[in-house]
Design a protein around this motif. Sequence first.
Motif, short mmCIF file in Angstrom:
data_model
loop_
_atom_site.label_atom_id
_atom_site.label_comp_id
_atom_site.label_asym_id
_atom_site.label_seq_id
_atom_site.Cartn_x
_atom_site.Cartn_y
_atom_site.Cartn_z
N LEU A 132 -6.15 -4.77 2.46
CA LEU A 132 -6.76 -5.92 1.96
C LEU A 132 -6.08 -7.05 2.11
CD1 LEU A 132 -8.73 -6.43 -0.32
CD2 LEU A 132 -7.22 -6.31 -2.15
N ASN A 133 -4.80 -7.25 2.13
CA ASN A 133 -4.07 -8.31 2.42
C ASN A 133 -4.20 -8.77 3.81
OD1 ASN A 133 -3.25 -8.96 -0.34
ND2 ASN A 133 -1.43 -7.46 0.00
N ASN A 134 -4.09 -7.86 4.92
CA ASN A 134 -4.42 -8.21 6.12
C ASN A 134 -5.74 -8.76 6.40
OD1 ASN A 134 -2.04 -7.61 7.05
ND2 ASN A 134 -2.33 -5.73 7.88
N GLY A 135 -6.68 -8.36 5.73
CA GLY A 135 -8.10 -8.99 5.67
C GLY A 135 -8.14 -10.19 5.21
N ARG A 136 -7.20 -10.45 4.11
CA ARG A 136 -7.48 -11.78 3.35
C ARG A 136 -6.58 -12.88 4.38
NH1 ARG A 136 -5.15 -9.82 -2.60
NH2 ARG A 136 -7.27 -9.27 -3.47
N ALA A 137 -5.61 -12.36 5.12
CA ALA A 137 -5.04 -13.31 6.15
C ALA A 137 -5.80 -13.58 7.34
CB ALA A 137 -3.75 -12.50 6.83
#
Length: 164
Positions: A132-137
Amino acid sequence: MAPLGFFDPMGLLEDGNQATFDRLRETEIKHGRVSMLAVAGYLTTASGIRFPGAEDIPDGFASWGAMFESSAGRNVLGQMVAFIAVAEIANREASWAGIKAEFPGDYRNGALDYGWDKLSADDQFKKRTIELNNGRAAMMGILGLMVHEQLGVSILPGNYLPGH
């Protein structure tokens, strides 16, 4: 999910509806996955790597117009449309086959596992948080790459500006 926690500045989830949250989370995960692929593809074409037969297609936004002009480019567009259609059809909860997703964004459909079921619940949660956080980045990354290309300001090594 850490490290950002719950963030709803537009109040979309004020009523606490779990179905709405799950739909928005699934959309966020899907956009993140597409953005991770977009960043990788943008940087790959910016480095000069092309598929055979598509060597004359420029990178960046200039590629869209060039793809419509050549038969090889139109073939690439056709392949993109076909891939997106198949991915949208295949990557859904297969309720018709009796398969229920464990969480929003779970597109395994009983076929793809890669050892997921062998992980502990804590490790699964950690990996979902990482994705989720890599996708946001990646969403911010591809947006930054596209905006800088349109501004004519390179942020790539060697001051390379795709499409120019």
